[in-house]
Motif scaffolding. Structure first.
Motif, PDB file in Angstrom:
ATOM      1  N   ASP A 192      18.933   7.703   7.238  1.00  0.00           N
ATOM      2  CA  ASP A 192      19.057   6.243   7.186  1.00  0.00           C
ATOM      3  C   ASP A 192      17.748   5.534   7.509  1.00  0.00           C
ATOM      4  O   ASP A 192      17.665   4.310   7.374  1.00  0.00           O
ATOM      5  CB  ASP A 192      20.131   5.766   8.184  1.00  0.00           C
ATOM      6  CG  ASP A 192      21.535   6.121   7.723  1.00  0.00           C
ATOM      7  OD1 ASP A 192      21.724   6.259   6.506  1.00  0.00           O
ATOM      8  OD2 ASP A 192      22.427   6.263   8.577  1.00  0.00           O
ATOM      9  N   THR A 214      21.465   0.107   7.198  1.00  0.00           N
ATOM     10  CA  THR A 214      22.826  -0.246   7.591  1.00  0.00           C
ATOM     11  C   THR A 214      22.906  -1.754   7.767  1.00  0.00           C
ATOM     12  O   THR A 214      21.901  -2.405   8.082  1.00  0.00           O
ATOM     13  CB  THR A 214      23.246   0.434   8.911  1.00  0.00           C
ATOM     14  OG1 THR A 214      22.334   0.047   9.946  1.00  0.00           O
ATOM     15  CG2 THR A 214      23.239   1.942   8.773  1.00  0.00           C
ATOM     16  N   THR A 217      20.962  -4.377  10.512  1.00  0.00           N
ATOM     17  CA  THR A 217      19.704  -3.812  10.987  1.00  0.00           C
ATOM     18  C   THR A 217      18.621  -4.882  11.008  1.00  0.00           C
ATOM     19  O   THR A 217      18.696  -5.885  10.299  1.00  0.00           O
ATOM     20  CB  THR A 217      19.244  -2.647  10.096  1.00  0.00           C
ATOM     21  OG1 THR A 217      18.095  -2.028  10.686  1.00  0.00           O
ATOM     22  CG2 THR A 217      18.872  -3.132   8.702  1.00  0.00           C
TER      23      THR A 217
END
Length: 239
Positions: A192, A214, A217
């Motif tokens: 990620d 995500t 963020t």
């Protein structure tokens, strides 16, 4: 004898009734509102500091604060002296005119955002303005280069185009005669985690911008000086 014992017990009880003296040396001495941005001036009388606290009037926000030495007997006069908005990004330049301290404030107009600030000592008789001098979009990352010419500062502002994000702001000394734009000079993705290397050619700065893919963020920026002779040209075809 009974009277003497009563006096002794009464004397013993006195210390238990005593409490520590508390002084209130932290006070609000000013407030300014510019649209959805609120700035409160807090004076720390014990440490001889003036602090500016910034927050956005939205749910889920967090405040940020910056302090400097009080020079005018805790007097301050904070005003907005520069502003621009592009897309979701809002950038405001706030200045304490009495103490000659400028703060660049960046935030995005989404719920849950928080401001990012950079405060610095201004120059006397400097022009109070900010100029947008570059924009770069790489994937879901937005990057803006903003210049404060009166204070010889350049700032890189980054945010991820997702809900609940907050921008990151990094300022450094600008070069009056610098030429060139912003380019992505490197890219890495592991799981990620995304890391993008951004080159600001006009200021000879290389910046690593990192975030995770995500919702909610926020990116982080770290910049360092790199002489023009050591800079590598940007490679094509980066994500």
């Amino acid at each position: 004898m009974k009277k003497l014992l009563a006096l002794i017990l009464l004397g013993i009880s006195f210390p238990s009734l005593a409490s520590d003296y508390k002084s209130t040396l932290l006070v609000q001495t000013g407030q300014l509102r510019e649209s959805d941005l609120i700035v409160r001036t807090v004076s720390d009388l014990e440490s001889n500091k003036i602090c500016l606290a910034f927050y956005v009037s939205t749910t889920g926000t967090s405040p940020v604060i910056s302090c400097y030495d009080a020079r005018q007997g805790y007097r301050s006069r904070v005003r907005q002296v520069g502003h621009f908005k592009e897309g979701k990004l809002v950038v405001r330049k706030m200045k304490d005119l009495l103490n000659n301290v400028s703060c660049l404030v960046a935030y995005v107009s989404t719920p849950g955002t928080s401001p990012s600030i950079n405060c610095y000592q201004g120059r006397q008789a400097a022009k109070d303005e900010i100029v947008r001098q570059g924009h770069l979009r790489e994937g879901d990352l937005e990057l803006f280069r903003v210049v404060d010419p009166g204070s010889a500062k350049a700032c890189l502002i980054a945010y991820v185009n997702t809900e609940g994000t907050a921008p990151s702001l990094f300022c450094y000394d600008s070069q009056d005669a610098g030429k060139g734009g912003m380019t992505q000079n490197g890219y890495m993705r592991e799981g990620d985690l995304v890391v993008r290397k951004i080159l600001d050619q006009s200021s000879n700065r290389e910046c690593l911008v990192t975030y995770v893919s995500t919702q909610g963020t926020s990116p982080n920026i770290h910049c360092y000086y790199q002489p023009a002779s050591a800079q590598r040209p940007a490679a094509a075809g980066k994500p």
